[in-house]
Design an enzyme around this catalytic site. Sequence first.
Site, PDB file in Angstrom:
ATOM      1  CB  THR A 123      -1.070  -0.048   1.122  1.00  0.00           C
ATOM      2  OG1 THR A 123      -1.572  -1.430   1.143  1.00  0.00           O
ATOM      3  CG2 THR A 123      -1.793   1.297   1.209  1.00  0.00           C
ATOM      4  CE1 TYR A 130       2.081  -8.332   2.514  1.00  0.00           C
ATOM      5  CE2 TYR A 130       3.975  -6.700   2.199  1.00  0.00           C
ATOM      6  CZ  TYR A 130       2.448  -7.221   2.023  1.00  0.00           C
ATOM      7  OH  TYR A 130       1.798  -6.316   1.407  1.00  0.00           O
ATOM      8  CE  LYS A 132      -0.196  -7.275   5.097  1.00  0.00           C
ATOM      9  NZ  LYS A 132      -0.130  -6.024   4.252  1.00  0.00           N
TER      10      LYS A 132
END
Lengths: 307, 307, 307, 307
Positions: free
Chosen positions: B49, B137, B165
């Site tokens: 993001t 991740y 995550k």
Amino acid sequence: MIDKKLKGIIPPMITPLLGKDELDVEGLKRLVEHMLAGGVHGLFVLGTTGEAPSLSYHLRYELVERVCKQVAGRVPVLVGVTDTSFTESIRLAEQSKAYGADAVVSAPPYYYAPSQQELIEYYEDMADHMPLPLFLYNMPSHVKVSFEPETVRRIAHHPNVIGLKDSSGNMIYFHTLIQMMKTEHPDFSLLIGPEELTAEAVLAGADGGVNGGANLFPRLYTDLYEAAVRRDMDTVLTLQQQVMFISNTIYKIGRYGSSYLKGLKCACSLMGICSDFMASPYHRFRKEERLKVQQVLEHLNVKIVNP
Amino acid sequence: MIDKKLKGIIPPMITPLLGKDELDVEGLKRLVEHMLAGGVHGLFVLGTTGEAPSLSYHLRYELVERVCKQVAGRVPVLVGVTDTSFTESIRLAEQSKAYGADAVVSAPPYYYAPSQQELIEYYEDMADHMPLPLFLYNMPSHVKVSFEPETVRRIAHHPNVIGLKDSSGNMIYFHTLIQMMKTEHPDFSLLIGPEELTAEAVLAGADGGVNGGANLFPRLYTDLYEAAVRRDMDTVLTLQQQVMFISNTIYKIGRYGSSYLKGLKCACSLMGICSDFMASPYHRFRKEERLKVQQVLEHLNVKIVNP
Amino acid sequence: MIDKKLKGIIPPMITPLLGKDELDVEGLKRLVEHMLAGGVHGLFVLGTTGEAPSLSYHLRYELVERVCKQVAGRVPVLVGVTDTSFTESIRLAEQSKAYGADAVVSAPPYYYAPSQQELIEYYEDMADHMPLPLFLYNMPSHVKVSFEPETVRRIAHHPNVIGLKDSSGNMIYFHTLIQMMKTEHPDFSLLIGPEELTAEAVLAGADGGVNGGANLFPRLYTDLYEAAVRRDMDTVLTLQQQVMFISNTIYKIGRYGSSYLKGLKCACSLMGICSDFMASPYHRFRKEERLKVQQVLEHLNVKIVNP
Amino acid sequence: MIDKKLKGIIPPMITPLLGKDELDVEGLKRLVEHMLAGGVHGLFVLGTTGEAPSLSYHLRYELVERVCKQVAGRVPVLVGVTDTSFTESIRLAEQSKAYGADAVVSAPPYYYAPSQQELIEYYEDMADHMPLPLFLYNMPSHVKVSFEPETVRRIAHHPNVIGLKDSSGNMIYFHTLIQMMKTEHPDFSLLIGPEELTAEAVLAGADGGVNGGANLFPRLYTDLYEAAVRRDMDTVLTLQQQVMFISNTIYKIGRYGSSYLKGLKCACSLMGICSDFMASPYHRFRKEERLKVQQVLEHLNVKIVNP
């Protein structure tokens, strides 16, 4: 800089390494001379075969500087500037120009997958800012997006875009580009990536091949290219058989998609050209796989310098 | 550094930009305070993001320095060090530690697709060299490979690996990780990426969410997280409906996969938080799409500061 | 025929076979009674778990006839009519109606991948010609195309389309459908395929689950469904743990994507319910894998009838 | 039955239809004679181009019967028996033999994706039961799985397996098969699917092409085949240019993946050969697209019989 259409065999050079962040300087010198002695028509550093994305920036810069200095204009040097950051691509291109490189090669940014419209805008912007002529690099397996033919047509209008290297392996796509460029941009250079397809691509009108195997056996690929240019089908088929043999042996040892790169570097090491150290996330072949590569090379009557 | 299990909402911060290689310094300050005021439990900079792969290195370093300085220990700061180059990942982590960051986050190298065995070796090596605790991740849509559960099990043994995550959107996978970690590594932090799944993930035992919408509406996501923690299903369903509304409006304007990022930055701009300039290969929304985002915000009774 | 919204656990029944083209008639009887005794709210025959595409047509017809006769209205019987041939789908539906089935279930034709527009036209035409209420079946992994939310919205307008079963495993997609249908078509039934997601789907508003594990342990899934309906989170999490245990043991033995189906049939055989013969291109587990399934069942204190 | 190696152009025949479940009997007669007059070396009915999976069974049987009767031994007739049900494949093969067909063609079952080991067992079993010689059909885009070279090697040992048609579009794969079969099974027939690749495949040693365009312009493809056999490169390149023109015009009108099939049928209709009705889930081109196809045909100086 390049002042005429690029043609022939331009090997995507492997990057000889001694450690995670250290070039194999002597190996690099031998490798460059080995390829030039084999008659290659250019060198392409920092491509996929060169493990470019895995190298630190200062190593990439050092590599370009050393290769440009050594080649010293004997053949054109193309530098891969593919990056997810536009700014870093331009910066590497500028430094490459300063070192004496002749052109740059760029595959689409490979983290986010751009749409075709975004690709057009990206490359028109990049071509505007590139200090060297720009080659497009179609590599969908690694960057998740392909240059559609209409996208190539649009970008090719830019005077600073001089050609495209296609590593998609999709010959229908490549024929479409050949037909399109033959009439619209006869000066646009179309090169094929996979060496297994060089013969048919050149027979169909391609300008040459960016073939990894030319790190090992440059003469095989320049001979194949020339046979295809003069439409000598007997020679083409004989050499094609050797190309397929290498493809189905040296590149297929090991379990993963990395077999091609590992096999190539391992063979270079066995032949005494350079170290087979690989950048993360890869590791060189272990003893067992190395022995298999050696057996293939012996079958090909290649002298093993470093068993 | 992090001394206890990370929990709660840790927004993946967008990167406010004024130009291709220039931070929106004032916007960045407002954005950080906006999220902290909304009760977020940490900040994650330089993620997907945050357009991290599209930023130049010096900009990435500047961003980490500014955010660490501003946050000043109020919440943990996590830094994305995902890179195709191992050396550059470590270098960014070292500098992040010097700036005061608390942990680093790493998705697999994303040009070559490593095998699971190569992933294990890569992360064991990385964890050995990381000066800060390491979060894995999982982001298969962008990096082409997923951490298989057995791979997570192996890497999680390393004392420097503190959590994962998951942005796969695959809840079956996430439930498998929850079951595995609950008994084997109860201190391992499991965070969910897609905000549409935060409620059910937390209800099932996840530790929190790394939710992009928290750049805009931090309170919505911290409220949702807390409602899920206390199993207040009425509140969960009411807030989930708002989360889905945002997901199906603001993130779905525009034709491409980039709609989520563009919508998020556009809304931040309309709310007067920061600029919506985007790094290549993306471009901010034009007037037409911007108007649509504005209408959605107005429907949500959000004050438009910068129409 | 179905006169109210379908809710609860509707197992996708495995097809007991004695040979390539022969039903295990006695096993089929036991299986149906085993599931009904476990409180299931319906039966779905000839789905993916039922190996429908691998069965000859006359076997499919025989199966529908036998199940309808045996169930005799105790619960609704849904028949999978998914086919690449529109004509064959309709023919099977007509015969199913004659046998007493209550509804049909159809995934998109799975050889050619239709566009969304083609899907809309296909299903509007099919719904016009279907003699029974029609359930859509979203199964992108097997049919290569997904019903996009806008496509579902369009098709759901047809009065003969009564619901959708989603086996995509994509909970963001499923939440989008829940939000859309809640206001637009409150009578439209939304069922979730993967049993690992039944709890969260029902908590979020789904009407039930089409869960393969209910062939084996129907009570586990009906209990989970009811706990989710009454928002009893302690029970939900306890049962979810059992669901995940089954998912990560019985369905993960064997190397291929067929492990789920093979494990399910093997466990049914060990429990003395029916034969584990599988239709081509699959084969039942051999001794070694069978022993592993047996050990899992013993760990679950399940009585082994047929070791 | 086939008593020697199959060579040349064997068009995958489109299926002329008047309605959802009705053959265009007169169109079918014209189409068959049109292709035979163009010098084709065989006919392949019920392939992907023939929309086989979309047809009802009784229509498939009727088609085979009519074509066998009409061809009456003038060229070999191959019948596609690809099915998700083993039993239905065998049944169609048996009936085809009774009608006088010469060989059958089978792509892997296409709902469940079998592993390579499952493919080997499936085809060894099928070859044992097939009453006619069996061609393998590699079609990964539609059936989700490819015959790996080692799998082909294994299956090719069976005396009833006489060749393979590759529609993958992957020329590296095809070269690998050529090298493998040249030494191990010189009688094994290798045919290429995409007409854009016929020239290079035949130059490299393939036995011929299964080219959809030969429904329209059979002579173009038989001429191309013969030019490639005699290595007349000037003619090859001239004809290849026409093949690419057709590929990039007639097959690219319309937005979806179905453009190829729709364009082909539409052109046949304009040329007065047969109806362009299409089986679900497809629909024939509307006026606008039809006009575009007409313009392409006029550009090629083809007489429009049915504007």
